[in-house]
Enzyme design. Structure first.
Site, PDB file in Angstrom:
ATOM      1  CG  ASN A  86     -27.921 -29.692 -37.122  1.00  0.00           C
ATOM      2  OD1 ASN A  86     -26.439 -30.147 -37.808  1.00  0.00           O
ATOM      3  ND2 ASN A  86     -28.579 -28.471 -37.656  1.00  0.00           N
ATOM      4  CE  LYS A 142     -23.492 -29.881 -38.636  1.00  0.00           C
ATOM      5  NZ  LYS A 142     -24.394 -28.725 -37.952  1.00  0.00           N
ATOM      6  CE1 TYR A 151     -19.937 -25.135 -40.135  1.00  0.00           C
ATOM      7  CE2 TYR A 151     -18.156 -25.690 -38.407  1.00  0.00           C
ATOM      8  CZ  TYR A 151     -19.507 -26.053 -39.307  1.00  0.00           C
ATOM      9  OH  TYR A 151     -20.239 -27.188 -38.952  1.00  0.00           O
ATOM     10  CG  PHE A 158     -24.204 -18.706 -35.443  1.00  0.00           C
ATOM     11  CD1 PHE A 158     -23.650 -19.567 -36.972  1.00  0.00           C
ATOM     12  CD2 PHE A 158     -25.043 -17.821 -35.828  1.00  0.00           C
ATOM     13  CE1 PHE A 158     -23.802 -19.569 -37.565  1.00  0.00           C
ATOM     14  CE2 PHE A 158     -25.239 -17.036 -37.014  1.00  0.00           C
ATOM     15  CZ  PHE A 158     -24.696 -18.091 -37.716  1.00  0.00           C
ATOM     16  CG  HIS A 166     -22.505 -30.555 -43.486  1.00  0.00           C
ATOM     17  ND1 HIS A 166     -22.655 -28.281 -43.644  1.00  0.00           N
ATOM     18  CD2 HIS A 166     -21.898 -29.978 -45.086  1.00  0.00           C
ATOM     19  CE1 HIS A 166     -22.350 -27.723 -44.849  1.00  0.00           C
ATOM     20  NE2 HIS A 166     -21.272 -29.190 -44.830  1.00  0.00           N
ATOM     21  NE  ARG A 209     -29.799 -30.382 -39.839  1.00  0.00           N
ATOM     22  CZ  ARG A 209     -29.080 -30.388 -41.159  1.00  0.00           C
ATOM     23  NH1 ARG A 209     -30.138 -29.173 -41.272  1.00  0.00           N
ATOM     24  NH2 ARG A 209     -27.930 -30.231 -41.201  1.00  0.00           N
ATOM     25  CB  THR A 218     -31.402 -26.052 -40.848  1.00  0.00           C
ATOM     26  OG1 THR A 218     -30.552 -25.899 -42.052  1.00  0.00           O
ATOM     27  CG2 THR A 218     -29.823 -25.297 -39.495  1.00  0.00           C
ATOM     28  NE  ARG A 255     -29.122 -27.977 -47.992  1.00  0.00           N
ATOM     29  CZ  ARG A 255     -28.726 -28.140 -47.091  1.00  0.00           C
ATOM     30  NH1 ARG A 255     -27.393 -28.647 -47.219  1.00  0.00           N
ATOM     31  NH2 ARG A 255     -29.204 -26.655 -46.016  1.00  0.00           N
ATOM     32  CD  GLU A 289     -19.146 -27.778 -47.447  1.00  0.00           C
ATOM     33  OE1 GLU A 289     -20.150 -27.152 -46.641  1.00  0.00           O
ATOM     34  OE2 GLU A 289     -20.084 -28.980 -47.309  1.00  0.00           O
TER      35      GLU A 289
END
Length: 149
Positions: free
Chosen positions: A112, A9, A49, A57, A115, A102, A91, A85, A126
């Site tokens: 964070n 990100k 998203y 949000f 993704h 993270r 998250t 993950r 995706e």
């Protein structure tokens, strides 16, 4: 063999963490079959998203992911989604275990660092948003037999 999309990100790119994030995934044994630096535009962000549309949000997500360059990639390996993950951590970085991306590199949910896809169906969707088929490269590394047998 399973695939997952990852997005390093804007916060991680701005902090100079691209190499660290990619290194951690590669060290787990995952192999990158697609990788590029890009700026996500609003239309692509809304598609990515879409499941959060209508949530309080949603606008913040769009503003953040379009705020600067990102690195998008596709990792491949046995149970790639689960492994990615686990490597990313929770998250909420405050709840992420030390040793995870993270847990070690992020402080807030809003920024964070990374993704990763959360299911095979989501990964396929995706990956299709960010990569054409001809942008993904299938190959074997000599070390794969020591990691993926």
């Amino acid at each position: 063999m399973e695939r997952s999309l990852i997005i390093v990100k804007p916060d991680a790119v701005q902090r100079g963490l691209i190499g660290e994030v990619l290194r951690r995934l590669e060290q787990r044994g995952l192999r990158f079959v697609g990788l590029k630096l890009m700026q996500i535009d609003r239309k692509l962000a809304e598609q990515h998203y879409a499941e959060h549309r209508g949530k309080p949000f949603f606008q913040e997500l769009l503003e953040f992911i379009t705020s600067g360059p990102v690195v998008v990639g596709v990792v491949e390996g046995p149970r790639a989604i689960e492994v990615t993950r686990k490597t990313m951590g929770a998250t909420d970085p405050a709840k992420a275990e030390p040793g995870t991306i993270r847990g070690d590199l992020a402080l807030t949910i809003g920024q964070n660092v990374i993704h990763g896809s959360d299911s095979p169906e989501r990964a396929a969707y995706e990956i299709g948003l960010f990569f054409r088929d001809d942008e993904l490269v299938s190959y074997e590394r000599a070390i794969d037999r020591w990691i993926m047998s």
